[in-house]
Write an enzyme that holds these catalytic residues in place. Structure first.
Site, PDB file in Angstrom:
ATOM      1  N   TYR A 226       0.862  -1.275  -0.056  1.00  0.00           N
ATOM      2  CA  TYR A 226      -0.076   0.006   0.164  1.00  0.00           C
ATOM      3  C   TYR A 226       0.752   1.298  -0.001  1.00  0.00           C
ATOM      4  O   TYR A 226       0.732   1.927  -0.945  1.00  0.00           O
ATOM      5  CB  TYR A 226      -0.890   0.064   1.256  1.00  0.00           C
ATOM      6  CG  TYR A 226      -1.682   1.288   1.500  1.00  0.00           C
ATOM      7  CD1 TYR A 226      -2.658   1.820   0.274  1.00  0.00           C
ATOM      8  CD2 TYR A 226      -1.384   2.265   2.421  1.00  0.00           C
ATOM      9  CE1 TYR A 226      -3.134   2.872   0.605  1.00  0.00           C
ATOM     10  CE2 TYR A 226      -2.049   3.464   2.475  1.00  0.00           C
ATOM     11  CZ  TYR A 226      -2.690   3.797   1.718  1.00  0.00           C
ATOM     12  OH  TYR A 226      -3.452   5.136   1.825  1.00  0.00           O
ATOM     13  N   LYS A 230       1.392   4.216  -3.127  1.00  0.00           N
ATOM     14  CA  LYS A 230       0.999   5.593  -2.666  1.00  0.00           C
ATOM     15  C   LYS A 230       2.140   6.219  -2.915  1.00  0.00           C
ATOM     16  O   LYS A 230       1.884   7.327  -3.524  1.00  0.00           O
ATOM     17  CB  LYS A 230       0.287   5.542  -1.342  1.00  0.00           C
ATOM     18  CG  LYS A 230      -1.077   5.153  -1.050  1.00  0.00           C
ATOM     19  CD  LYS A 230      -2.051   5.556  -1.809  1.00  0.00           C
ATOM     20  CE  LYS A 230      -2.560   6.941  -1.475  1.00  0.00           C
ATOM     21  NZ  LYS A 230      -3.548   7.507  -2.441  1.00  0.00           N
TER      22      LYS A 230
END
Lengths: 414, 927
Positions: A226, A230
């Protein structure tokens, strides 16, 4: 391609729609439930499974949001500014607050996400609803994005695949490629301003830090799929920044608030069954952000895009607290037993690593209860120097942590 | 000497072209600007290879100076030792253009065989190396264009002898010297340090220096901080193969370990020249050096009596790597050569002017005057109480009348003189407080010796550092101290405090004993000038490494007068000496003094009964005690007999010095000594006392604070200046830095400044620290912060170093601490900042009260870590309400870490570091 099979979440910190492969609701905190959030969360096996399985008698159950919903009175929606803002991931807690904030500010909002933003609509009065348009679709579907961008002057991009497990390809697809598509199409559509909602986890490697400034994103150092995806997304966003397209980046840290299914309600549900442990003494000092503060800062970034574009801004309440205090505070607010069990963090890390491995071979299942990343997040300090952010945004959080806890109390007990 | 900036007729062989050094790799050396790395071809005139052309690599900021159009004031020639290279000086090179009030050219050379200079394959002796350096300086044109002020040498290790040899050969150019850890002389009869002896052993020498990187690695291992791996790799980079390390072997082989060594005469010549040329000198020393130990430091100071000296207490062999020496070096160059104001000299001039204008003159009467006048008086002067018996009664162990004390002082002075102690000799006293110590102190004052007092409270390590710093020539100690002295290798010839039996002297390696009878009658006493140095007193170390504070006779006498006038202690007063520094003034004050039965290094061992019995023994009128001692006295008050209570009831004055006392404790003390006026002076080793406040005044002040009188509150009220002293503050700016304008305006928080006739003369061998402490001329900067209130009372808010630099501004912890202490379960609280300066958050660390939550059971120690949620909320609310400060967290410890001497000053930096670790997560240990 995975997203065509509907195997990733395009719903921001989307809490309400089915997002994870197994068809259960979004499994993890998003930009909203950043960093420390997954940790607490991960210790909790799917609370929303309550929808399918009969609840245990002793377990605490979240109240139905519909019974707690406050509707934005038309009186609070002033004259229109004539500006239309596309909000991606508007069905999540933070996305909803951002959309509400924009509408309250007189803007028109186009909400774009895969699921129906029911809660958002239900929070609006008649006048507010007139200003909300919804497009459903996934970010990596250029046609759908193009349609959503029609008529938009600005974009606030919250949608992301948020989880603590799952293969890299899915994150890359949603968070990197999805961002690339959106930025490109926005430019072509004549959009001038973009706010990319990122995560502070893009700039740190999982070790403790105190009073960190707004460091640049570092995909190589970021922990977990994640954070890494990002980080790439944020880099794309900042590379796209220029005079014709101004891109601001806001990184809210550990967002929480009433009705938050990602963090707060998982903690409460887990704690009510006596299963919420503290790593070591729960002494790690962490920053967090009350949800309306995060939403205000994001809207503020759009308003102050002249000054704010081109650099990342971490947003928090600016009141670092120990993990133990936050968890205990939430439990007390909702009236569930507070955490008492303690496990040493090295043990938790080891367990996390093993569990992670097992889960990799069982895709499509639940979120793993603990990952190494989560153990690290729960047992290390991470709080930020908010001076630059507050100066650039000319903004102060309106709701203190104590006041936020009080709102939790009103919501869950009142 | 004036040099033309450039001369067209420079001889060709003396001005070989300077080119960028090919040695510097593409990725560079961390901390070195590419333009500073140069190389030059130099024709050798050294005996070993005269006529050969060699390539030298060096660092030089001349290019930068020319590019920026700056004219250097002079040249700083930096010469490294073995096995470092010019890289050692990179920070000095980098600072040269911008430091100080004028730019300096800085040249740091790699000697041949070393760094990236050429490997000649020849064994170069000391004389060759001096010739080499001369060839090099000529080649880069220093002979013609050193700058207006000539060449100042900066040296380390072997560079010391080589650079000073170069200086002796270039007297017209050499203008000054800066020496870091080095040796100028190795006496024939003294052994070389063990570390070098090992390197010289035939079996080790070749393999240890050339064949492997052992010598290199051991030297780099002397760095006192954690290495940046890239910096360490850069230090090693010129020495990657055995051939490249041949110079390291050669240097070790050239150590003139005995008189037979070929380089010995050269060394002898250089060492003599250094002592006679009278050039300005700065010595920057790292005491933690197994190679250049104390005796080399002492030898350098003997040769350079006028040198400016600073010891970096935490530094070692690689002092230029351990500390930022660029700042002191360029400050010194600016003051000595280029007309910058000499901070210390300006302070002294200002102080002298202030004192000549002062309305009252203090310290005129010599310290020994009272003793001399009362040499016929048979009333008691000093009394020691013995260990208590089974009934808890302490007998009088020793009592000297004024007549006896005067005679003892004279006899002891004669013994000291016979042992070789003279005016100006430094004598360290390792004797517990009591009649014997008092006698020794006054005997030293009589002789004119300088008393070095380092409290055993510093601990063995702290004592060792302190004693090495002062390098006393004599150490007078009780048997236990002499044994410790041998084990810890403390400096100084030993004198036994006790009987003079020959066997005992041999046992303790002592040259004399204090109880001996002098063989000759007392000589005419030395004429002591009032400005002669009298004492070096060590600070407690609670505020950084212990510092030696130098006092003159006049300043000691002024301290006596300040106490006498402030507390009206007269001839005939009788005082209990529970706090050593003041108590030693008893004979000077003309007061009878008694030392109670206690372990003076542990103030909290003073019991109420011991105090009362001491008071009773001399019918005491005044009690001196430390706060920690009073805590225990109050705690043991129930054991007092009626007679003992009555003795305390006759006390008229009670002084608690060392740290502030809390109001409740003061009240309990007042109950024990109902007739006494209770005072707590505020002060520090550098100025004792500074201000005074009585219990009544404290109560009044706290009323004022309650009523919102301007400036009242937010701190501990320490009252008004004592007799002769002045106090001011320099307000802090938003970054927590104090300004330079002293003010008395109320409610402005700033650093507290003091000036008084009884404040320190200077810090001993700590020029850089001294310079900082007197940067406001005429004043001593205390490092404490505080403010005045509208009535002119001073409120202390804590240490300057302890302010919390939050995003919202500068926060001093004291008010928040007092607020936290109002919570019932809190016995004591310290508020510290965690996080980086400017973004810190305040955290309270409490000691839970007996019986409070967080303790595991009655009487059990509480665990260290976070407090429970309820206590957290109570403490946070109390602090928020009283001060508006929002605590990020509340932690608890069984006991705060404190300094050993007073057992009262909380070690906040340590606590802050601990809090930072706890709040970073992970395992919680006790601080």
């Amino acid at each position: 391609m995975p997203w065509n099979r509907g195997s990733h979440a395009a719903d921001g910190n989307g809490a309400e729609g089915p997002t994870t492969p197994g068809g259960s609701p979004a499994a993890a905190p998003g930009p909203s439930g950043e960093a420390g959030a997954p940790s607490a969360v991960a210790a909790v096996p799917r609370p929303a499974a309550a929808a399918e399985a009969p609840p245990r008698e002793t377990a605490w159950r979240a109240p139905d949001p519909a019974t707690r919903r406050r509707v934005l009175p038309d009186a609070e929606a002033p004259e229109e500014t004539g500006r239309t803002v596309l909000v991606t991931g508007a069905s999540g807690m933070l996305g909803r607050e951002v959309a509400l904030g924009l509408i309250r500010g007189g803007h028109r909002v186009t909400a774009f996400q895969r699921s129906d933003a029911k809660a958002l609509k239900a929070s609006l009065g008649e006048r507010g609803r007139e200003r909300l348009h919804q497009h459903r679709g996934t970010l990596t579907d250029p046609d759908a994005v193009e349609r959503a961008l029609d008529g938009a002057d600005a974009v606030i991009h919250l949608a992301a695949k948020v989880s603590v497990s799952g293969p890299w390809e899915e994150y890359e697809e949603a968070n990197v490629r999805g961002t690339r598509v959106l930025l490109q199409l926005a430019r072509w559509a004549g959009v001038r301003d973009v706010v990319y909602v990122s995560s502070p986890s893009v700039s740190h490697a999982g070790s403790s830090f105190m009073g960190q400034a707004n460091e640049p994103a570092d995909p190589c150092a970021a922990r977990g799929n994640y954070a890494r995806s990002k980080a790439y997304g944020e880099r794309l966003a900042l590379e796209a920044d220029g005079e014709d397209l101004r891109v601001g980046v806001v990184r809210p840290h550990l967002v929480w608030g009433p009705g938050d299914t990602q963090l707060v309600e998982r903690i409460l549900e887990r704690a009510s069954r006596g299963g919420l442990p503290l790593l070591d003494q729960g002494a790690a000092l962490i920053d967090s952000t009350y949800v309306t503060n995060a939403a205000d800062a994001i809207v503020r970034c759009l308003e102050r895009i002249d000054a704010a574009h081109g650099r990342p801004l971490v947003v928090t309440n600016g009141e670092p607290r120990t993990v133990g205090e936050l968890l205990t505070g939430m439990c007390r607010a909702a009236g569930v037993p507070e955490p008492v069990r303690r496990i040493p963090s090295p043990l938790a890390r080891l367990a996390g690593r093993v569990i992670e491995k097992v889960w990799e071979r069982r895709p499509g299942e639940d979120e793993p209860p603990m990952t190494e990343f989560l153990a690290e997040q729960l047992s290390t300090a991470h709080w930020f120097d908010q001076r630059e952010t507050r100066e650039v945004l000319d903004w102060m959080p309106a709701v203190s942590i104590d006041a936020g806890m009080e709102r939790l109390r009103e919501y869950y007990r009142g | 000497m004036a040099h033309t900036p450039s001369s067209p007729e420079r001889p060709a062989e003396r001005s070989a072209p300077r080119t960028p050094s090919p040695a510097m790799p593409l990725r560079g050396w961390p901390g070195v600007a590419r333009e500073h790395s140069r190389s030059v071809r130099v024709v050798s005139t050294a005996e070993v290879d005269a006529g050969a052309e060699r390539t030298w690599s060096y660092l030089d900021n001349l290019g930068e100076l020319e590019r920026r159009g700056l004219t250097p004031a002079g040249t700083l020639l930096c010469v490294h030792g073995n096995p470092t290279w010019s890289y050692l000086w990179r920070r000095v090179v980098a600072a040269g253009a911008d430091a100080g009030n004028r730019p300096w050219r800085v040249v740091a050379v790699d000697q041949l065989e070393m760094g990236f200079s050429e490997r000649t394959g020849l064994q170069r002796g000391l004389a060759d190396r001096i010739a080499d350096l001369g060839d090099f300086t000529a080649a880069i044109g220093l002979d013609e264009q050193a700058g207006e002020h000539g060449v100042v040498t900066l040296a380390h290790d072997w560079g010391g002898l080589i650079s000073q040899g170069w200086g002796a050969a270039h007297p017209a150019l050499h203008a000054g010297r800066v020496l870091t850890n080095t040796a100028l002389f190795q006496p024939e009869d003294a052994e070389v340090p063990g570390a070098l002896k090992l390197a010289l052993a035939p079996a080790v020498h070749g393999p240890g220096t050339r064949g492997t990187t052992a010598f290199l690695d051991v030297t780099l291992g002397l760095h006192r901080h954690r290495w940046d791996p890239e910096v360490r790799a850069t230090y090693r980079s010129p020495y990657l193969t055995a051939e490249r390390r041949d110079g390291i072997r050669g240097f070790v082989a050239d150590i003139p370990a005995d008189a037979e060594h070929p380089s010995h005469p050269e060394m002898r010549r250089i060492a003599a020249a250094v002592a006679t040329d009278g050039l300005p000198a700065l010595v920057l020393w790292g005491p933690h050096d197994p190679v250049f130990q104390q005796r080399y430091f002492d030898d350098i100071l003997r040769r350079l009596p006028g040198a400016t000296v600073h010891r970096f207490e935490k530094a070692g062999h690689l002092v230029a790597e351990d500390e930022d020496i660029a700042a002191p070096v360029f400050a010194w160059l600016s003051e000595r050569f280029t007309g910058a104001r000499d901070v210390v000299a300006e302070h002294l001039a200002r102080r002298e002017a202030d004192e000549s204008e002062a309305p009252v003159s203090l310290g005129d009467r010599p310290m020994l005057a009272e003793l001399d006048e009362r040499s016929e008086d048979d009333s008691p002067a000093v009394v020691d109480m013995g260990r208590p018996d089974r009934r808890g009664v302490s007998p009088v162990a020793r009592s000297l009348s004024w007549r006896e004390l005067a005679a003892e002082v004279e006899r002891t002075a004669a013994v000291l003189r016979e042992a070789g102690v003279a005016r100006g000799t430094r004598v360290s006293l390792m004797v517990p407080p009591g009649a014997r110590l008092t006698t020794l102190i006054y005997a030293c004052l009589r002789v004119g010796a300088i008393i070095v007092v380092a409290d055993t409270g510093l601990g063995l390590k702290g004592l060792t550092t302190a004693l090495r710093g002062a390098s006393p020539e004599f150490l007078v100690g009780i048997p236990r101290a002499l044994l410790a002295a041998r084990a810890m290798r403390w400096p100084g010839r030993r004198i036994l405090a006790g009987g003079a039996e020959r066997s005992r002297l041999a046992l303790f390696g002592a040259v004399a004993a204090t109880d001996a009878l002098p063989s000759r009658p007392a000589a005419e006493p030395e004429l002591i000038a009032s400005n002669d140095p009298a004492a070096i007193l060590y600070t407690s170390g609670s505020t950084g490494p212990a510092k030696g504070v130098a006092y003159t006779h006049r300043q000691l006498a002024s301290m006596r007068d300040a106490i006498q006038s402030t507390y009206r202690i007269e001839s005939g007063s009788a005082l209990v000496a529970g706090f050593a520094p003041f108590a030693l003034l008893g004979p000077a004050l003309g007061a009878t003094s008694v030392t109670p039965a206690m372990d003076v290094t542990q103030p909290k061992t003073l019991s109420a009964r011991a105090l009362a019995q001491a008071a009773r023994a001399i019918d005491a009128t005044v009690v001196f005690a430390s706060p920690a001692a009073l805590v225990n006295v109050v705690a043991t008050a129930e054991e007092l007999t009626a007679e003992e209570r009555a003795a305390l009831g006759r006390v008229r004055g009670l002084l608690s010095a060392g740290a502030p006392l809390t109001e409740p404790l003061l009240r309990k003390v007042a109950e024990l000594a109902p007739a006494a006026s209770i005072h707590t002076p505020y002060g520090m080793t550098e100025a004792l006392p500074v201000s005074d406040v009585s219990l009544e005044q404290i109560l009044e002040a706290s009323d004022d604070a309650g009523q919102g009188v301007e400036g009242s509150g937010n701190g501990v009220c320490v009252g008004t200046p004592v007799y002769g002293a002045q106090i001011a503050v320099t307000p802090l700016d938003e970054y927590g830095a104090p300004g330079s304008e002293p003010t008395h305006r109320p409610a402005l928080t700033g650093e507290i400044l003091v000036r008084a006739p009884h404040m320190k003369d200077h810090y001993d061998r700590l020029w850089w620290t001294e310079r900082t402490s007197v940067s406001v001329p005429g004043w001593h900067r205390t490092g404490d912060i505080g403010h005045f209130d509208a009535s002119g009372r001073l409120w202390v808010e804590g240490r300057l170093a302890h302010v919390i630099l939050t995003a919202g501004g500068v926060l001093s912890p004291v008010a928040a601490e007092s607020a936290a202490e109002t919570v019932e379960s809190v016995r004591r609280a310290a508020v510290v900042g965690v996080g980086p300066a400017g973004a810190q958050v305040p955290v309270a660390v409490i000691e839970p009260a007996e019986g409070a939550e967080g303790r595991r059971g009655p009487g059990r120690r509480p665990r260290a870590g976070v407090v429970g949620h309820d206590l957290l909320e109570r403490v946070r609310a109390a602090v928020r309400e009283a001060t508006g400060v929002e605590l990020a967290a509340v932690l608890q410890v069984p006991e705060h870490p404190t300094d050993i001497r007073h057992n009262s000053k909380i070690d906040r930096p340590r606590l802050a570091a601990w809090a930072g670790r706890v709040l970073s997560g992970g395992k919680v240990r006790t601080p």
